[in-house]
Scaffold this active site. Structure first.
Site, PDB file in Angstrom:
ATOM      1  N   CYS A 192       4.168  27.076 -18.198  1.00 16.38           N
ATOM      2  CA  CYS A 192       4.654  28.447 -18.387  1.00 16.38           C
ATOM      3  C   CYS A 192       6.105  28.500 -18.825  1.00 16.38           C
ATOM      4  O   CYS A 192       6.664  29.588 -18.961  1.00 16.38           O
ATOM      5  CB  CYS A 192       4.459  29.247 -17.101  1.00 16.38           C
ATOM      6  SG  CYS A 192       5.554  28.704 -15.781  1.00 16.38           S
ATOM      7  N   CYS A 241       7.405  24.009 -10.369  1.00 21.28           N
ATOM      8  CA  CYS A 241       7.468  25.258 -11.106  1.00 21.28           C
ATOM      9  C   CYS A 241       7.480  26.404 -10.097  1.00 21.28           C
ATOM     10  O   CYS A 241       6.592  26.503  -9.259  1.00 21.28           O
ATOM     11  CB  CYS A 241       6.256  25.359 -12.023  1.00 21.28           C
ATOM     12  SG  CYS A 241       6.049  27.011 -12.698  1.00 21.28           S
ATOM     13  N   LYS A 287      -6.338 -15.294   0.744  1.00 24.05           N
ATOM     14  CA  LYS A 287      -6.234 -13.966   0.128  1.00 24.05           C
ATOM     15  C   LYS A 287      -7.342 -13.672  -0.882  1.00 24.05           C
ATOM     16  O   LYS A 287      -7.872 -14.586  -1.507  1.00 24.05           O
ATOM     17  CB  LYS A 287      -4.884 -13.864  -0.578  1.00 24.05           C
ATOM     18  CG  LYS A 287      -3.713 -13.918   0.377  1.00 24.05           C
ATOM     19  CD  LYS A 287      -3.021 -12.618   0.311  1.00 24.05           C
ATOM     20  CE  LYS A 287      -1.583 -12.661   0.606  1.00 24.05           C
ATOM     21  NZ  LYS A 287      -0.850 -11.515   0.198  1.00 24.05           N
ATOM     22  N   ASP A 304      -2.795  -5.510   5.458  1.00 22.87           N
ATOM     23  CA  ASP A 304      -1.398  -5.485   5.084  1.00 22.87           C
ATOM     24  C   ASP A 304      -0.758  -4.249   5.710  1.00 22.87           C
ATOM     25  O   ASP A 304      -0.832  -3.154   5.169  1.00 22.87           O
ATOM     26  CB  ASP A 304      -1.304  -5.453   3.555  1.00 22.87           C
ATOM     27  CG  ASP A 304       0.099  -5.779   3.088  1.00 22.87           C
ATOM     28  OD1 ASP A 304       0.905  -6.234   3.917  1.00 22.87           O
ATOM     29  OD2 ASP A 304       0.388  -5.555   1.898  1.00 22.87           O
ATOM     30  N   LYS A 342      -7.152  -9.740   7.425  1.00 20.17           N
ATOM     31  CA  LYS A 342      -5.719  -9.606   7.250  1.00 20.17           C
ATOM     32  C   LYS A 342      -5.443  -8.246   6.628  1.00 20.17           C
ATOM     33  O   LYS A 342      -5.709  -8.013   5.454  1.00 20.17           O
ATOM     34  CB  LYS A 342      -5.176 -10.709   6.346  1.00 20.17           C
ATOM     35  CG  LYS A 342      -3.678 -10.636   6.180  1.00 20.17           C
ATOM     36  CD  LYS A 342      -3.154 -11.830   5.412  1.00 20.17           C
ATOM     37  CE  LYS A 342      -1.635 -11.873   5.380  1.00 20.17           C
ATOM     38  NZ  LYS A 342      -1.045 -10.663   4.828  1.00 20.17           N
ATOM     39  N   CYS A 375       2.165  31.037 -12.776  1.00 18.88           N
ATOM     40  CA  CYS A 375       2.020  29.939 -13.740  1.00 18.88           C
ATOM     41  C   CYS A 375       0.536  29.604 -13.952  1.00 18.88           C
ATOM     42  O   CYS A 375      -0.194  29.352 -12.994  1.00 18.88           O
ATOM     43  CB  CYS A 375       2.756  28.719 -13.200  1.00 18.88           C
ATOM     44  SG  CYS A 375       2.401  27.208 -14.068  1.00 18.88           S
ATOM     45  N   GLU A 429      -9.994 -14.015  10.944  1.00 18.48           N
ATOM     46  CA  GLU A 429      -9.713 -12.602  11.235  1.00 18.48           C
ATOM     47  C   GLU A 429      -9.415 -11.874   9.934  1.00 18.48           C
ATOM     48  O   GLU A 429      -8.994 -12.488   8.975  1.00 18.48           O
ATOM     49  CB  GLU A 429      -8.462 -12.490  12.128  1.00 18.48           C
ATOM     50  CG  GLU A 429      -8.598 -13.156  13.455  1.00 18.48           C
ATOM     51  CD  GLU A 429      -7.268 -13.231  14.212  1.00 18.48           C
ATOM     52  OE1 GLU A 429      -6.248 -12.741  13.700  1.00 18.48           O
ATOM     53  OE2 GLU A 429      -7.268 -13.792  15.317  1.00 18.48           O
ATOM     54  N   TYR A 439      -3.810  -3.421  15.816  1.00 17.57           N
ATOM     55  CA  TYR A 439      -4.595  -4.471  16.463  1.00 17.57           C
ATOM     56  C   TYR A 439      -3.687  -5.630  16.818  1.00 17.57           C
ATOM     57  O   TYR A 439      -2.711  -5.913  16.131  1.00 17.57           O
ATOM     58  CB  TYR A 439      -5.790  -4.928  15.625  1.00 17.57           C
ATOM     59  CG  TYR A 439      -5.474  -5.568  14.291  1.00 17.57           C
ATOM     60  CD1 TYR A 439      -5.332  -4.785  13.159  1.00 17.57           C
ATOM     61  CD2 TYR A 439      -5.373  -6.955  14.158  1.00 17.57           C
ATOM     62  CE1 TYR A 439      -5.075  -5.356  11.929  1.00 17.57           C
ATOM     63  CE2 TYR A 439      -5.118  -7.532  12.928  1.00 17.57           C
ATOM     64  CZ  TYR A 439      -4.965  -6.735  11.822  1.00 17.57           C
ATOM     65  OH  TYR A 439      -4.712  -7.299  10.601  1.00 17.57           O
ATOM     66  N   CYS A 490       8.690  24.057 -17.027  1.00 16.49           N
ATOM     67  CA  CYS A 490       7.284  23.858 -16.699  1.00 16.49           C
ATOM     68  C   CYS A 490       6.469  23.687 -17.982  1.00 16.49           C
ATOM     69  O   CYS A 490       6.572  24.505 -18.899  1.00 16.49           O
ATOM     70  CB  CYS A 490       6.762  25.060 -15.915  1.00 16.49           C
ATOM     71  SG  CYS A 490       4.981  25.011 -15.672  1.00 16.49           S
TER      72      CYS A 490
HETATM   73  S1  IVH Z   1      -1.034 -14.111  12.574  1.00 17.07           S
HETATM   74  C1  IVH Z   1       2.103 -16.941  13.790  1.00 17.07           C
HETATM   75  N1  IVH Z   1      -3.113 -12.568  12.118  1.00 17.07           N
HETATM   76  O1  IVH Z   1       0.312 -10.916   7.940  1.00 17.07           O
HETATM   77  C2  IVH Z   1       1.048 -16.102  13.174  1.00 17.07           C
HETATM   78  N2  IVH Z   1      -1.079 -12.080  11.009  1.00 17.07           N
HETATM   79  O2  IVH Z   1       1.552 -12.357   5.736  1.00 17.07           O
HETATM   80  C3  IVH Z   1       1.577 -14.882  12.555  1.00 17.07           C
HETATM   81  N3  IVH Z   1      -1.180 -10.094   9.593  1.00 17.07           N
HETATM   82  O3  IVH Z   1       3.484 -11.164   9.376  1.00 17.07           O
HETATM   83  C4  IVH Z   1       0.656 -13.865  12.162  1.00 17.07           C
HETATM   84  N4  IVH Z   1      -3.279  -9.576  10.005  1.00 17.07           N
HETATM   85  O4  IVH Z   1       2.042  -9.182  10.108  1.00 17.07           O
HETATM   86  C5  IVH Z   1      -1.817 -12.825  11.839  1.00 17.07           C
HETATM   87  N5  IVH Z   1      -5.020 -11.272  11.833  1.00 17.07           N
HETATM   88  C6  IVH Z   1      -3.739 -11.523  11.574  1.00 17.07           C
HETATM   89  C7  IVH Z   1      -2.983 -10.699  10.701  1.00 17.07           C
HETATM   90  C8  IVH Z   1      -1.653 -11.017  10.440  1.00 17.07           C
HETATM   91  C9  IVH Z   1      -2.186  -9.233   9.353  1.00 17.07           C
HETATM   92  C10 IVH Z   1       0.167 -10.009   8.991  1.00 17.07           C
HETATM   93  C11 IVH Z   1       1.282 -10.339   9.954  1.00 17.07           C
HETATM   94  C12 IVH Z   1       2.098 -11.384   9.263  1.00 17.07           C
HETATM   95  C13 IVH Z   1       1.674 -11.253   7.842  1.00 17.07           C
HETATM   96  C14 IVH Z   1       1.853 -12.545   7.087  1.00 17.07           C
END
Ligand code: IVH
Length: 677
Positions: free
Chosen positions: A411, A426, A316, A120, A118, A431, A116, A225, A408
């Site tokens: 001016c 300002c 990552k 942030d 990820k 200005c 999936e 999501y 400023c």
């Molecule tokens: S699974 C027990 N799936 O990443 C599993 N987390 O760095 C827990 N996050 O705290 C999370 N996308 O908030 C999962 N597809 C995804 C995610 C995801 C973002 C976040 C989540 C978690 C953090 C960890």
């Protein structure tokens, strides 16, 4: 409820069903069927009936997303099981080691991995009892979170009531986040309001959820999501994570849209490379992938270590960060007078581009970071804003401290502190730097869109006193333009012609051009649709402004304040005098280039992604659908277009290429102008 006519009750139910269906089409299925204006009309109708018959109002009505207040202490919410975090790996090698470790632990195969995105964002827990959302909380420290139910309820992607056969109790966990484009628009609004922009979508999401007033949260473009399971009582046995995601999707939750099952390590690494290559074109920022063991029985065997499950890992991507040396700290004065400190850097490559300056946001940030000339700093590119300084990595010996300005830089007026107590600005309406920015904004792409009027020209016109207000530009004669540096007869002539053409515009563009605080192009669009003419907007009271759907008290106040200033009145008279005009705006129509059109994309597009193209159509008032039918107005064929193109030809539907699509998308707004307004 005796005095409520059955017809009203039926209509309320129908409207709620409709609105829920459109929320779902928009957020869960990414294939909206109606324009924003039509959606707003459904909502207005529902509100009107509920106002007339308050007995019909229920907590799960889509009109009730904003209400109540978050308790100041953010009440603690215990989690059972706790909300876990994830361990990280940052390379293919480390991922292979992680897989090997799993195999050793299981003494066998981990089976299918689910991959999936990820994002942030902010982890949320959503608790439903008998299908109704009762508690929304952030992850907090994992064992206990913070209750923010009124704020969570404002997120339209989160169902207030579950569709279908809901279990007695269901806790769904997932991520609240912002799309790049919506984040960038939010930051433009923040900057225009004289507030510091958010450093990245994550901070914006987190800040938006931590508001005391849910109306503020409601005004922020949060999405959601679902990505993991929490508590549950009732419901079927579920054997895999993929099945879980399918199940909750059925209740109306968006789930990650690039989920894919992978047979083995190599397949995961293939997805890692492939998604990595198109990472920049995804509608949201991802910092990596989450790889999960799909089989729930194996997940149970694997369990968790401390704060993270053994059955999942964050894989990552390299961050868009870099380090460089601060050569100088400059101060730039924006259109609304806000002074922003900027670090000039030794040029450094960062995430594919060369960076030579980075924002320090505001004076408070400068002192917090303690940045000095000569320091080595870490910078980060987040979303579409200019990069910002994250922290000082090494201090320059004897580096000179940066002193916040008192006056400023343009001016010399004494700077004043903004409403937010953080920004300094300002106060001088004359200005020169503010004026230059205001002129540049007035003629920028999303405003009156005139190409030939660049920085150097504006600079000269302002310094020489030729232009004292953006509208003055229309009154400057050919000879005067030609007398400026880098201008010749021909370029002066071209500029005058472009300016003449720009006088035929649209109301949203004109409102945006005025540079009212807090009014970006989206808000300008809403105001134009509601008031129809500049005069009506000019006369609107704060109350009338606040009644506009999605316009909050802050925007209402800045619009009213703008027009209360006598200079605004003079500016509008001068616009009329210059011959600036726009088409009348129909109140319910979005007025975009794709208004009322159903567009189908096929084949591969070269310069933009499919998502982006479809979004442009939606934002321009049209529908983007997947298949060609007699209702289709237009097919846009990219490279390798196949059967859809053939079908379009058979049905006599117009087929255009990508270049033509882009041209029409831009031209549409301009095409409407030119007629008397
Ligand atoms: S699974 C027990 N799936 O990443 C599993 N987390 O760095 C827990 N996050 O705290 C999370 N996308 O908030 C999962 N597809 C995804 C995610 C995801 C973002 C976040 C989540 C978690 C953090 C960890």
């Amino acid at each position: 409820m005796t005095d409520v006519p059955a017809s009203a009750r039926r209509e309320v139910e129908r409207l709620r069903r409709e609105i829920r269906r459109h929320d779902r089409l928009y957020y869960v299925e990414s294939r909206p069927e109606i324009a924003d204006g039509e959606y707003d009309a459904l909502m207005r109708r529902l509100k009107a009936i509920e106002e007339e018959h308050p007995l019909l109002r229920t907590g799960d009505s889509p009109t009730q997303r904003v209400g109540g207040e978050v308790s100041s202490g953010f009440a603690p919410v215990p989690f059972d099981p706790p909300m876990l975090s994830l361990d990280n790996v940052t390379s293919a090698e480390e991922f292979r080691e992680w897989d090997a470790k799993l195999r050793r632990f299981l003494k066998g195969e981990p089976g299918t991995y689910l991959v999936e995105p990820k994002i942030d964002g902010v982890s949320l827990s959503l608790l439903y009892r008998e299908g109704l959302l009762v508690t929304g909380a952030t992850r907090g420290r994992g064992e206990t979170g913070e209750e923010i139910t009124p704020n969570v309820r404002t997120i339209r992607a989160i169902p207030l009531r579950l569709e279908g056969d809901a279990p007695a109790l269901l806790e769904v966990r997932g991520e609240a986040y912002m799309d790049r484009a919506e984040f960038a628009e939010l930051n433009r609004r923040e900057a225009a309001a004289g507030r510091s922009p958010f450093a990245n979508p994550r901070n914006a999401a987190s800040g938006s959820l931590k508001q005391k007033d849910p109306r503020v949260t409601a005004s922020r473009p949060l999405r959601f999501y679902a990505h993991s399971a929490g508590r549950r009582e009732g419901g079927p046995a579920i054997a895999s994570h993929a099945a879980y995601l399918d199940w909750v999707r059925g209740f109306g939750f968006p789930v990650p849209d690039t989920v894919r099952p992978c047979r083995d390590v190599e397949a995961v690494l293939g997805a890692y490379a492939e998604i990595g290559a198109r990472r920049e074109s995804l509608p949201y920022e991802i910092d990596g992938l989450v790889v999960k063991v799909d089989d729930v029985a194996l997940q149970r065997i694997l369990g968790a270590t401390g704060k993270a499950p053994r059955w999942a890992i964050a894989l990552k991507y390299a961050a868009t960060q870099a380090t460089s040396v601060v050569e100088e700290v400059l101060f730039s004065v924006g259109r609304t007078g806000v002074v922003t400190p900027i670090a000039r850097l030794k040029p450094v490559p960062c995430g594919g581009v060369t960076i030579s300056s980075a924002s320090l946001h505001n004076f408070k940030e400068v002192s917090r970071l303690g940045v000095r000339r000569g320091d080595t700093v870490l910078i980060e590119r987040a979303g579409e804003v200019i990069p910002h300084v994250v922290k000082v990595v090494t201090r320059a010996p004897g580096g000179k401290k940066v002193v916040p300005l008192r006056k400023c830089p343009s001016c010399r007026a004494k700077l004043v502190r903004g409403e937010d107590r953080v920004a300094w600005g300002c106060p001088n309406p004359e200005c020169p730097d503010q004026l230059k920015q205001a002129v540049a904004h007035f003629f920028s792409r999303d405003a009156l869109d005139v190409d030939g009027i660049g920085e150097k020209l504006i600079e000269q016109a302002v310094v020489k006193g030729i232009v004292k207000d953006p509208v003055d530009v229309f009154f400057v004669g050919r000879e005067v333009w030609a007398s400026l540096e880098r201008m010749a007869e021909k370029s002066a002539e071209n500029l005058v012609q472009s300016l003449d053409r720009a006088k035929g515009t649209t109301l949203p563009r004109l409102i945006h051009a005025l540079g009212i605080r807090n009014v970006g192009s989206r808000t300008a669009d809403l105001l134009a649709r509601e008031f129809g003419t500049l005069e009506r907007l000019q006369e609107a009271s704060s109350e009338a402004l606040e009644r506009v759907h999605e316009v909050g008290p802050v925007v209402a106040r800045s619009v009213a304040a703008y027009f209360a200033d006598p200079r605004a009145g003079r500016r509008i008279d001068r616009l009329r005098e210059a011959g600036v005009r726009y088409d009348p705006v129909s109140r319910s129509a979005p007025g975009g280039p794709w208004e009322g059109k159903t567009v189908v994309f096929t084949g591969t597009l070269a310069s933009i992604t499919r998502e982006d193209a479809e979004r442009r159509v939606r934002e321009g008032g049209g529908r983007a659908t997947g298949s060609v039918s007699p209702k289709t107005d237009l097919v846009v064929a990219g490279a390798d277009a196949g059967s859809k193109r053939t079908k379009a030809a058979a049905l006599g539907v117009e087929v255009i290429d990508e270049a033509e699509f882009l041209r029409r998308g831009e031209g549409g707004m301009v095409e409407e102008s030119g007629k008397a307004g």
